[in-house]
Scaffold this motif. Structure first.
Motif, mmCIF file in Angstrom:
data_model
loop_
_atom_site.group_PDB
_atom_site.id
_atom_site.type_symbol
_atom_site.label_atom_id
_atom_site.label_comp_id
_atom_site.label_asym_id
_atom_site.label_seq_id
_atom_site.Cartn_x
_atom_site.Cartn_y
_atom_site.Cartn_z
ATOM 1 N N ILE A 97 0.841 -1.205 0.000
ATOM 2 C CA ILE A 97 0.000 0.000 0.000
ATOM 3 C C ILE A 97 0.873 1.251 0.000
ATOM 4 O O ILE A 97 0.581 2.237 -0.681
ATOM 5 C CB ILE A 97 -0.959 -0.012 1.208
ATOM 6 N N ALA A 98 1.975 1.234 0.737
ATOM 7 C CA ALA A 98 2.863 2.401 0.812
ATOM 8 C C ALA A 98 3.517 2.688 -0.538
ATOM 9 O O ALA A 98 3.698 3.858 -0.895
ATOM 10 C CB ALA A 98 3.926 2.198 1.888
ATOM 11 N N VAL A 99 3.857 1.656 -1.281
ATOM 12 C CA VAL A 99 4.425 1.875 -2.629
ATOM 13 C C VAL A 99 3.391 2.552 -3.524
ATOM 14 O O VAL A 99 3.699 3.509 -4.244
ATOM 15 C CB VAL A 99 4.901 0.537 -3.232
ATOM 16 N N PHE A 100 2.156 2.083 -3.462
ATOM 17 C CA PHE A 100 1.099 2.738 -4.236
ATOM 18 C C PHE A 100 0.874 4.165 -3.761
ATOM 19 O O PHE A 100 0.687 5.077 -4.578
ATOM 20 C CB PHE A 100 -0.206 1.933 -4.135
ATOM 21 N N GLU A 101 0.883 4.378 -2.447
ATOM 22 C CA GLU A 101 0.622 5.707 -1.890
ATOM 23 C C GLU A 101 1.667 6.730 -2.325
ATOM 24 O O GLU A 101 1.349 7.899 -2.493
ATOM 25 C CB GLU A 101 0.570 5.652 -0.363
ATOM 26 N N TYR A 102 2.895 6.302 -2.507
ATOM 27 C CA TYR A 102 3.945 7.225 -2.935
ATOM 28 C C TYR A 102 3.579 7.867 -4.279
ATOM 29 O O TYR A 102 3.701 9.078 -4.458
ATOM 30 C CB TYR A 102 5.281 6.488 -3.024
ATOM 31 N N PHE A 103 3.115 7.073 -5.206
ATOM 32 C CA PHE A 103 2.736 7.587 -6.517
ATOM 33 C C PHE A 103 1.371 8.263 -6.486
ATOM 34 O O PHE A 103 1.118 9.219 -7.222
ATOM 35 C CB PHE A 103 2.758 6.461 -7.550
ATOM 36 N N PHE A 104 0.490 7.782 -5.629
ATOM 37 C CA PHE A 104 -0.829 8.388 -5.502
ATOM 38 C C PHE A 104 -0.743 9.795 -4.931
ATOM 39 O O PHE A 104 -1.518 10.675 -5.323
ATOM 40 C CB PHE A 104 -1.733 7.509 -4.619
ATOM 41 N N HIS A 105 0.193 10.043 -4.034
ATOM 42 C CA HIS A 105 0.368 11.389 -3.484
ATOM 43 C C HIS A 105 0.803 12.374 -4.561
ATOM 44 O O HIS A 105 0.409 13.545 -4.539
ATOM 45 C CB HIS A 105 1.389 11.379 -2.344
ATOM 46 N N LYS A 106 1.623 11.930 -5.499
ATOM 47 C CA LYS A 106 2.001 12.803 -6.611
ATOM 48 C C LYS A 106 0.791 13.153 -7.459
ATOM 49 O O LYS A 106 0.639 14.290 -7.910
ATOM 50 C CB LYS A 106 3.088 12.140 -7.453
ATOM 51 N N TYR A 107 -0.082 12.182 -7.680
ATOM 52 C CA TYR A 107 -1.313 12.445 -8.424
ATOM 53 C C TYR A 107 -2.215 13.409 -7.659
ATOM 54 O O TYR A 107 -2.758 14.351 -8.232
ATOM 55 C CB TYR A 107 -2.046 11.126 -8.699
ATOM 56 N N ILE A 108 -2.374 13.177 -6.380
ATOM 57 C CA ILE A 108 -3.239 14.028 -5.547
ATOM 58 C C ILE A 108 -2.728 15.463 -5.520
ATOM 59 O O ILE A 108 -3.488 16.407 -5.689
ATOM 60 C CB ILE A 108 -3.325 13.467 -4.112
ATOM 61 N N GLY A 117 -0.503 23.258 -9.616
ATOM 62 C CA GLY A 117 0.786 23.377 -10.260
ATOM 63 C C GLY A 117 1.964 23.116 -9.353
ATOM 64 O O GLY A 117 3.025 22.729 -9.799
ATOM 65 N N ARG A 118 1.810 23.322 -8.083
ATOM 66 C CA ARG A 118 2.904 23.144 -7.143
ATOM 67 C C ARG A 118 3.017 21.682 -6.748
ATOM 68 O O ARG A 118 2.006 21.011 -6.546
ATOM 69 C CB ARG A 118 2.631 23.990 -5.914
ATOM 70 N N GLU A 119 4.236 21.187 -6.641
ATOM 71 C CA GLU A 119 4.395 19.754 -6.369
ATOM 72 C C GLU A 119 3.889 19.395 -4.988
ATOM 73 O O GLU A 119 3.120 18.480 -4.815
ATOM 74 C CB GLU A 119 5.852 19.356 -6.530
ATOM 75 N N TYR A 120 4.316 20.096 -3.958
ATOM 76 C CA TYR A 120 3.847 19.842 -2.598
ATOM 77 C C TYR A 120 3.653 21.178 -1.912
ATOM 78 O O TYR A 120 4.410 22.095 -2.089
ATOM 79 C CB TYR A 120 4.853 19.003 -1.801
ATOM 80 N N ARG A 121 2.636 21.230 -1.080
ATOM 81 C CA ARG A 121 2.374 22.448 -0.330
ATOM 82 C C ARG A 121 2.877 22.235 1.084
ATOM 83 O O ARG A 121 2.132 21.853 1.958
ATOM 84 C CB ARG A 121 0.882 22.741 -0.328
ATOM 85 N N ASN A 122 4.146 22.471 1.313
ATOM 86 C CA ASN A 122 4.731 22.089 2.588
ATOM 87 C C ASN A 122 5.086 23.264 3.483
ATOM 88 O O ASN A 122 5.789 23.093 4.439
ATOM 89 C CB ASN A 122 5.971 21.221 2.357
#
Length: 150
Positions: A97-108, A117-122
């Motif tokens: 699940i964590a491997v999938f979540e890594y790529f899913f977070h990029k999509y989200i 447009g911004r990669e992460y709002r950190n």
């Protein structure tokens, strides 16, 4: 509509991953895998994707989703089934699940969250200070005799 599409994608991907690991490798019934996927999908979408990802980065959100997935799979797996312990199965499933979540977070972060447009709002704020020289560093009435001679 974006949230519904993302939630459906997350549910289907977690259902496939959990069915391959828990259903085919550990002989868990499809009903139990479906229920675990439903609870895990809803909880990790709200906690990991909508709350944690906008405040942190992908790595922290993925690690948090790993821990959340492990706890949900282990607790629900133990309560829904009987027999042997599902500790190793929960760890393997949470890693998948964590491997999938890594790529899913990029999509989200690119398609669903407000700042697409911004990669992460950190919260990477860049504060700057203001500095200047005074025009008259010393008041004229407190100057010494030597300053007046110049």
């Amino acid at each position: 509509m974006k949230h519904l599409r993302a939630l459906a994608l997350k549910f289907l991907a977690s259902l496939v991953v959990l069915y391959v690991i828990l259903g085919l490798m550990y002989n868990m019934s499809f009903t139990n895998v479906f229920l675990i996927s439903l609870v895990l999908g809803l909880a990790s979408y709200v906690i990991g994707d909508l709350f944690l990802l906008p405040k942190t980065n992908n790595t922290i959100a993925t690690l948090a989703d790993f821990g959340l997935a492990f706890m949900i799979i282990w607790i629900l797996g133990e309560s829904l089934t009987y027999g042997e312990s599902l500790l190793l199965a929960s760890l393997i499933s949470a890693a998948g699940i964590a491997v999938f979540e890594y790529f899913f977070h990029k999509y989200i972060s690119g398609n669903v969250l407000e700042e697409g447009g911004r990669e992460y709002r950190n919260g990477n704020y860049q504060y700057q200070t203001e500095a200047s020289e005074e025009l008259y560093p010393v008041r004229p009435d407190v100057r010494s005799e030597e300053d007046n001679e110049k």
